[in-house]
Structure formats: C-alpha cells, structure tokens
Design a protein around this motif. Structure first.
Motif, short mmCIF file in Angstrom:
data_model
loop_
_atom_site.label_atom_id
_atom_site.label_comp_id
_atom_site.label_asym_id
_atom_site.label_seq_id
_atom_site.Cartn_x
_atom_site.Cartn_y
_atom_site.Cartn_z
N ALA A 7 12.25 4.06 57.26
CA ALA A 7 12.97 4.44 56.04
C ALA A 7 14.45 4.22 56.20
CB ALA A 7 12.70 5.91 55.72
N ALA A 29 7.26 10.80 53.25
CA ALA A 29 7.94 11.01 51.97
C ALA A 29 9.30 10.33 51.92
CB ALA A 29 8.08 12.51 51.71
N ASP A 30 10.07 10.46 53.00
CA ASP A 30 11.39 9.82 53.03
C ASP A 30 11.26 8.31 52.94
OD1 ASP A 30 12.81 12.19 53.19
OD2 ASP A 30 12.73 12.24 55.38
N ASP A 55 8.80 6.63 51.55
CA ASP A 55 8.38 6.27 50.19
C ASP A 55 9.57 6.31 49.23
OD1 ASP A 55 5.82 5.96 51.08
OD2 ASP A 55 5.15 7.96 50.43
N LYS A 56 10.43 7.30 49.41
CA LYS A 56 11.62 7.41 48.56
C LYS A 56 12.55 6.22 48.77
CE LYS A 56 15.39 10.62 47.45
NZ LYS A 56 15.99 11.95 47.79
N ALA A 57 12.73 5.85 50.03
CA ALA A 57 13.59 4.71 50.35
C ALA A 57 13.00 3.42 49.81
CB ALA A 57 13.79 4.61 51.86
N GLN A 86 11.06 3.12 47.21
CA GLN A 86 11.24 3.12 45.76
C GLN A 86 12.66 2.70 45.38
OE1 GLN A 86 9.02 3.43 43.34
NE2 GLN A 86 10.67 3.05 41.87
N LYS A 87 13.64 3.20 46.15
CA LYS A 87 15.03 2.82 45.88
C LYS A 87 15.24 1.32 46.11
CE LYS A 87 18.11 5.82 46.93
NZ LYS A 87 18.67 6.12 45.56
#
Length: 260
Positions: free
Chosen positions: A9, A166-167, A169-171, A173-174
């Motif tokens: 991430a 989760a981190d 996946d967030k990265a 998505q960004k």
C-alpha cells in the motif's frame, strides 16, 4: 532495512501521492524520495525504549539540532551559497527533514544517469525515532532474495486487489481515481523494490559512534542509534564517498554532544 515489512500500500501511495520522487518537495538528497520514510512509515518497534529524551525533544525542531554554524564548520562552505528547507511531506515528524543546500558548482553523476551534471552539495538531519538495537541491526542490512520475492508477491496482490488489507485497498482505490493502472503499479513497484535492495547493500558499520551507527555508500546517509533513539545525517557534498562519510560523522558528533 526490512523489505519484508514494506507495505505494498505504501508503494501504491508513492505512485499516487509522492509521484515516486518526481516532485521536488518529496526528494531525498535532492533527487530521490526518502526511502527510509516510505519503508518504515508503518513499522512499529515494540521494544524501542526511546530513552534519549533529548533527541526526541527535537522532533519538531530539526533545524535547532543541527544548526547552521555546525554545518558551515563541518563543510567549510560559504553561507553566501546556502539555502535551507524544512521538509514535512509526511505528517509524522519522525519523517521530517531539515536540509542545507549549497550551490558550489560541483559536477558529477546522479545514480542511474550516465551523464554528468551540476550537483548541489546537500546536508540534512532527519528521521528521529525510538528504535531498539535489535531493530536497528535488522533494519540496516542487505535485503535477501527471499525478502525481495516476498515484497514483489505482495505488490502483485495489491495491484490485483487480492491483499485483503484495508489500507492497501484504500490506496489502490486512490490509484484508480488518478488513473494509475495495475501495470504501472507492478512496474514501478518492482523498480522501487530493486532500488531498496541496492540501497540496502550499501550499509557499512561505523565503529565508536553512538551505541550503533552505519554509513550507506549508496545514499551518503549516516544512521546513528543513541539510547534507544535513532537519527539520520545525509552528507552528499563531494564525489569522494570518504569525504562525505567523514563529514557526516563530524555532524553526528555535533548532534551527540547536544544529546549524549
């Protein structure tokens, strides 16, 4: 430097937020990202005591820990060609840096480039952080092939959205929002892990400085541990690595004299 702990991430965030070193505000030694900050930004050394409270008190004032007079005395450079900058790219002050840059007209090669160019002479103080001796010894050593493979496998999982983190996946998505493709993540991530490995192979033990110290012949950085707190000095002021090293040691001694 433990590559096995690098979060993929973080690499994705490097792509989307740091532009992988292409922004001047996010470069190390004037031309690269701060590798240690990227690697260790999510690490947690549970055994770190942080007994050197003096060093920790300087987390918000790196410029006062390594002062202008210290740098001028150690380098012999003129203040007339000096610029300073306080880098605060990451929120955590452990990753902040105070930088002195001198335009002395030095000509040399930048790592990864064949041609010579004019280079600034750079000194900086950064990365004050609680750290145990065990973590210090483990972090600043050559990366193994097995660790390299594990890191690359993790990057592939992130790029495919299969990490379960989760981190990550967030990265990811960004990254998608900024039109960074899976292929770009894998390609640039692979290049970064290769860079990490090259840097890791450059560490050399320095005796008689703090509780432990190591000099990196690739990045011209000196990492020092004193009473459970580490700090870093960058001295890229010459094409002669030994001169860079001796200057960094002198600068570190200034710091240690303030916070023994």
């Amino acid at each position: 430097m433990k590559l096995i702990k690098i979060s993929a991430a973080i690499t994705v965030l490097c792509l989307t937020l740091f532009s992988c070193g292409n922004n001047d505000d996010k470069k190390q030694n004037g031309n690269e990202i701060n590798l240690d900050a990227v690697i260790n930004s999510k690490s947690n050394d549970t055994n770190a005591k942080g007994d050197n409270e003096c060093l920790l008190d300087y987390l918000s004032k790196y410029d006062a820990l390594l002062e202008e007079t210290d740098v001028l005395n150690a380098t012999g450079f003129s203040k007339d060609v000096m610029e300073t900058k306080y880098n605060k790219v990451l929120k955590n002050a452990e990753h902040h840096e105070f930088l002195y840059k001198f335009k002395n007209g030095r000509v040399g090669k930048v790592r990864g480039w064949d041609r010579e160019m004019e280079l600034p002479d750079v000194v900086s103080i950064r990365s004050i952080k609680p750290m145990s001796l065990a973590t210090f010894n483990q972090s600043y050593q050559a990366i193994t092939d097995e660790q390299m493979q594990a890191a690359n496998d993790a990057l592939d999982e992130i790029a495919e959205g299969n990490s379960g983190d989760a981190d990550a996946d967030k990265a990811l998505q960004k990254a998608k929002e900024q039109n960074v493709s899976k292929e770009q993540i894998k390609k640039t991530g692979g290049a970064l892990t290769g860079m990490f490995k090259e840097v890791s192979e450059g560490y050399r033990t320095v005796e008689g400085l703090g509780d432990a110290a190591t000099w990196n012949v690739v990045t011209n950085e000196l990492v020092v541990l004193q009473k459970g707190v580490k700090f870093e000095i960058v001295a890229d002021i010459s094409n002669d690595n030994e001169k860079n090293k001796s200057t960094a040691i002198k600068l570190a001694e200034f710091v240690l004299n303030k916070c023994k």
